[in-house]
Scaffold this motif. Structure first.
Motif, PDB file in Angstrom:
ATOM      1  N   GLY A  82      41.629  61.239  40.270  1.00 14.01           N
ATOM      2  CA  GLY A  82      42.653  60.673  41.189  1.00 14.01           C
ATOM      3  C   GLY A  82      42.245  59.404  41.681  1.00 14.01           C
ATOM      4  N   GLU A  83      41.063  58.997  41.563  1.00 13.67           N
ATOM      5  CA  GLU A  83      40.382  57.632  41.847  1.00 13.67           C
ATOM      6  C   GLU A  83      40.731  56.544  41.096  1.00 13.67           C
ATOM      7  OE1 GLU A  83      38.571  57.207  44.633  1.00 13.67           O
ATOM      8  OE2 GLU A  83      39.110  59.374  44.964  1.00 13.67           O
ATOM      9  N   PRO A  84      40.983  55.313  41.703  1.00  9.11           N
ATOM     10  CA  PRO A  84      41.252  54.109  40.750  1.00  9.11           C
ATOM     11  C   PRO A  84      40.249  53.875  39.769  1.00  9.11           C
ATOM     12  CG  PRO A  84      41.339  53.762  43.116  1.00  9.11           C
ATOM     13  CD  PRO A  84      40.683  55.062  43.065  1.00  9.11           C
ATOM     14  N   LEU A  85      40.814  53.482  38.633  1.00  4.53           N
ATOM     15  CA  LEU A  85      39.685  53.530  37.236  1.00  4.53           C
ATOM     16  C   LEU A  85      38.988  51.852  37.660  1.00  4.53           C
ATOM     17  CD1 LEU A  85      42.036  53.623  34.100  1.00  4.53           C
ATOM     18  CD2 LEU A  85      40.048  55.234  34.907  1.00  4.53           C
ATOM     19  N   THR A  86      37.814  51.891  37.215  1.00  2.00           N
ATOM     20  CA  THR A  86      36.920  50.740  37.348  1.00  2.00           C
ATOM     21  C   THR A  86      37.110  49.927  36.198  1.00  2.00           C
ATOM     22  OG1 THR A  86      34.971  52.006  36.781  1.00  2.00           O
ATOM     23  CG2 THR A  86      35.609  51.925  39.090  1.00  2.00           C
ATOM     24  N   PHE A  87      37.035  48.683  36.619  1.00  2.24           N
ATOM     25  CA  PHE A  87      37.219  47.741  35.188  1.00  2.24           C
ATOM     26  C   PHE A  87      36.047  47.838  34.222  1.00  2.24           C
ATOM     27  CE2 PHE A  87      40.099  44.941  38.308  1.00  2.24           C
ATOM     28  CZ  PHE A  87      40.942  45.356  37.748  1.00  2.24           C
ATOM     29  N   GLN A  88      36.198  47.951  33.127  1.00  5.24           N
ATOM     30  CA  GLN A  88      35.109  47.950  32.240  1.00  5.24           C
ATOM     31  C   GLN A  88      35.373  46.615  31.043  1.00  5.24           C
ATOM     32  OE1 GLN A  88      32.694  50.272  32.452  1.00  5.24           O
ATOM     33  NE2 GLN A  88      34.011  51.015  34.082  1.00  5.24           N
ATOM     34  N   PRO A  89      34.239  46.126  30.594  1.00  6.34           N
ATOM     35  CA  PRO A  89      34.332  45.003  29.807  1.00  6.34           C
ATOM     36  C   PRO A  89      35.361  45.504  28.315  1.00  6.34           C
ATOM     37  CG  PRO A  89      32.002  45.246  30.341  1.00  6.34           C
ATOM     38  CD  PRO A  89      32.919  46.414  31.037  1.00  6.34           C
ATOM     39  N   GLY A  90      36.065  44.436  28.183  1.00  4.40           N
ATOM     40  CA  GLY A  90      37.001  44.609  27.094  1.00  4.40           C
ATOM     41  C   GLY A  90      38.545  45.107  27.763  1.00  4.40           C
ATOM     42  N   MET A  91      38.657  45.559  28.812  1.00  3.06           N
ATOM     43  CA  MET A  91      39.964  45.729  29.636  1.00  3.06           C
ATOM     44  C   MET A  91      40.620  44.458  29.359  1.00  3.06           C
ATOM     45  SD  MET A  91      39.487  48.538  32.407  1.00  3.06           S
ATOM     46  CE  MET A  91      39.328  50.212  32.085  1.00  3.06           C
TER      47      MET A  91
END
Length: 150
Positions: A82-91
């Motif tokens: 339920g936590e916000p996804l964290t940005f990852q390279p390639g998104m």
């Protein structure tokens, strides 16, 4: 227009690995909230307006969405816990804040009927982002210059 542009710039500060779309949205919303309060489109105290989501009357959509195989690509915005996804390279995502003031909004007549949205498409990189729409004129001065030369 300049308020929306300022909101977009505030959101850009959060487009990097480990940060979230939620944080970017809140940064953009804070700018819109504070500026609409200064213009007295939102009445009262800016902090109270923000806390009570009064800005949502004019920033009526999310900040952006994933891009991929489709223009509005599918994908979760929260992890399985339920936590916000964290940005990852390639998104890849859009960042497109907007302000819309309907003719029926009840605000001062001079503001009614305004709608502004500014969109850029970004790729999250190892240390921030690459703006795939960087070449598009964006400031008022850039747009006016482009229009005069085309």
């Amino acid at each position: 227009y300049n308020i929306v542009l300022k909101a977009q710039q505030a959101a850009f500060e959060h487009i990097k690995p480990g940060d979230t779309l939620k944080a970017a949205t809140e940064a953009a919303a804070k700018v819109i909230n504070d500026e609409l309060t200064l213009l007295e489109i939102l009445s009262g105290d800016a902090e109270e307006n923000f806390a009570n989501n009064r800005w949502k009357k004019f920033f009526i959509h999310g900040l952006g969405h994933w891009l991929g195989l489709d223009v509005h690509d599918v994908g979760r915005y929260k992890s399985t816990d339920g936590e916000p996804l964290t940005f990852q390279p390639g998104m890849v995502l859009t960042v497109e804040p907007g302000i819309y003031i309907s003719r029926e909004s009840g605000v001062d007549e001079r503001w009614r009927g305004i709608g502004v949205r500014i969109e850029d498409d970004l790729v999250v990189t190892e240390d921030g982002f690459e703006n795939m729409t960087q070449a598009v004129p964006k400031t008022i001065e850039e747009i006016e210059s482009w229009m005069q030369n085309n």
